[in-house]
Design an enzyme around this catalytic site. Structure first.
Site, mmCIF file in Angstrom:
data_model
loop_
_atom_site.group_PDB
_atom_site.id
_atom_site.type_symbol
_atom_site.label_atom_id
_atom_site.label_comp_id
_atom_site.label_asym_id
_atom_site.label_seq_id
_atom_site.Cartn_x
_atom_site.Cartn_y
_atom_site.Cartn_z
ATOM 1 C CE LYS A 17 35.574 38.739 41.805
ATOM 2 N NZ LYS A 17 36.948 39.090 42.176
ATOM 3 N N GLY A 109 34.534 34.981 41.826
ATOM 4 C CA GLY A 109 33.922 35.355 42.838
ATOM 5 C C GLY A 109 32.639 34.372 42.820
ATOM 6 N N GLY A 110 33.071 32.584 42.123
ATOM 7 C CA GLY A 110 32.158 31.640 42.018
ATOM 8 C C GLY A 110 31.224 31.448 42.768
ATOM 9 C CB SER A 112 29.840 36.951 44.340
ATOM 10 O OG SER A 112 29.776 36.867 45.426
ATOM 11 C CG ASP A 145 33.454 39.562 44.863
ATOM 12 O OD1 ASP A 145 33.349 41.250 44.001
ATOM 13 O OD2 ASP A 145 33.899 39.155 45.278
#
Length: 311
Positions: A17, A109-110, A112, A145
């Site tokens: 994101k 946000g990896g 997440s 996230d």
């Protein structure tokens, strides 16, 4: 004896994101901040493959250096799997293999996305059949996230970013992302924001306790107009991120000199996201940034959230 290759496998893909808008409220008594953000899911994906197992394990592949990532119970994907197992009273485990493309500690946000994909994968693998609302509740417990990585698209996030509401948005946006090898600590960036606000208390307005997303951002998303959105992009964490890593500012300047409508820090950084007018502009910018020996990738948004992929 059953071969691992013959076991059923579930493949789930979840997006990274960017925050096209991020306003951070005043620091509260517990040390945290409320935020108001506009998320957009982009086509830089994490792929999670899940196999049945007696215990819980995770391994990594892909172009990202994952040597710094934990593979024990502190890993967010393992936490997601264990949480779902407890919720569903499932007594087995899962073997996870994560193909990473979203930078680690990059503000996209990896981790997440890994957790969201794991929830969807384990739900499908174990046949637990949790509702969307139940999965979102678990996601919110894992991190701010994670719920958005489940839903994808374009959405507004408030409180810690995990209270989501859909954003009226149309059109497709072309992004060029500059990825950095070194990550940044989100808590450290927030601490620097607090110091930045103290240093400039006489020059900037006091932070709101309950921030909101700027109306101009909502209007630009409704219009599907990248030039209008470029004028509204804002991230309160950008100044502290640049203060901690001044080269980020140089990257933003380089991208804007080479045709980007706007460049800004994604989340808490250090990834820099450039919004471009169209595909041709994105290709030209990617070439220019790559010529400067930067790792530049193209992405489009918005894209779907975590979902099962049929291999």
């Amino acid at each position: 004896m059953t071969s691992p290759d013959s076991l059923p496998m579930v493949h789930v893909r979840a997006p990274g994101k960017i925050n096209v808008f991020l306003r951070v409220g005043a620091v509260m008594d517990d040390g945290y901040h409320d935020v108001a953000t506009a998320y957009q899911a982009v086509s830089l994906y994490e792929d999670v493959r899940a196999w049945p197992a007696d215990d819980f394990s995770v391994s990594f592949t892909g172009p990202i250096d994952t040597s710094s990532l934990a593979t024990d119970g502190s890993n967010l994907a393992i936490k997601a799997a264990r949480m779902l197992a407890r919720k569903a009273d499932y007594r087995g485990g899962v073997r996870l293999e994560i193909e990473k493309r979203v930078p680690i500690a990059g503000g996209m946000g990896g981790g997440s996305a890994d957790a969201a994909a794991t929830l969807v994968a384990c739900d499908a693998l174990w046949g637990t059949e949790l509702s969307r609302e139940e999965l979102l509740t678990l996601a919110a417990r894992l991190g701010a996230d994670v719920p958005f990585a489940l839903t994808g698209g374009t959405a507004l996030g408030t409180v810690r970013g995990d209270h989501l509401s859909p954003a009226l948005a149309k059109g497709q946006y072309h992004w060029v992302l500059v990825l950095r090898e070194e990550g940044m600590s989100t808590p450290q960036v927030y601490e620097e924001l607090d110091r930045h606000r103290e240093r400039h208390a006489l020059d900037i307005s006091p932070a709101e306790e309950r921030p909101t997303v700027d109306a101009n951002v909502l209007q630009a998303l409704r219009a599907g107009d990248p030039e209008m959105l470029a004028e509204s992009l804002s991230n309160d964490l950008q100044a502290p991120a640049i203060h901690l890593s001044p080269s980020i500012g140089e990257v933003i300047e380089l991208g804007e000199m080479n045709g980007a409508l706007a460049g800004f820090v994604s989340g808490s950084g250090p990834t820099v996201a450039f919004l471009t007018a169209d595909l041709d502009s994105a290709l030209d910018l990617q070439i220019a940034l790559s010529a400067a020996r930067l790792t530049a990738v193209r992405a489009i948004g918005p894209v779907h959230g975590a979902r099962v992929i049929t291999d």
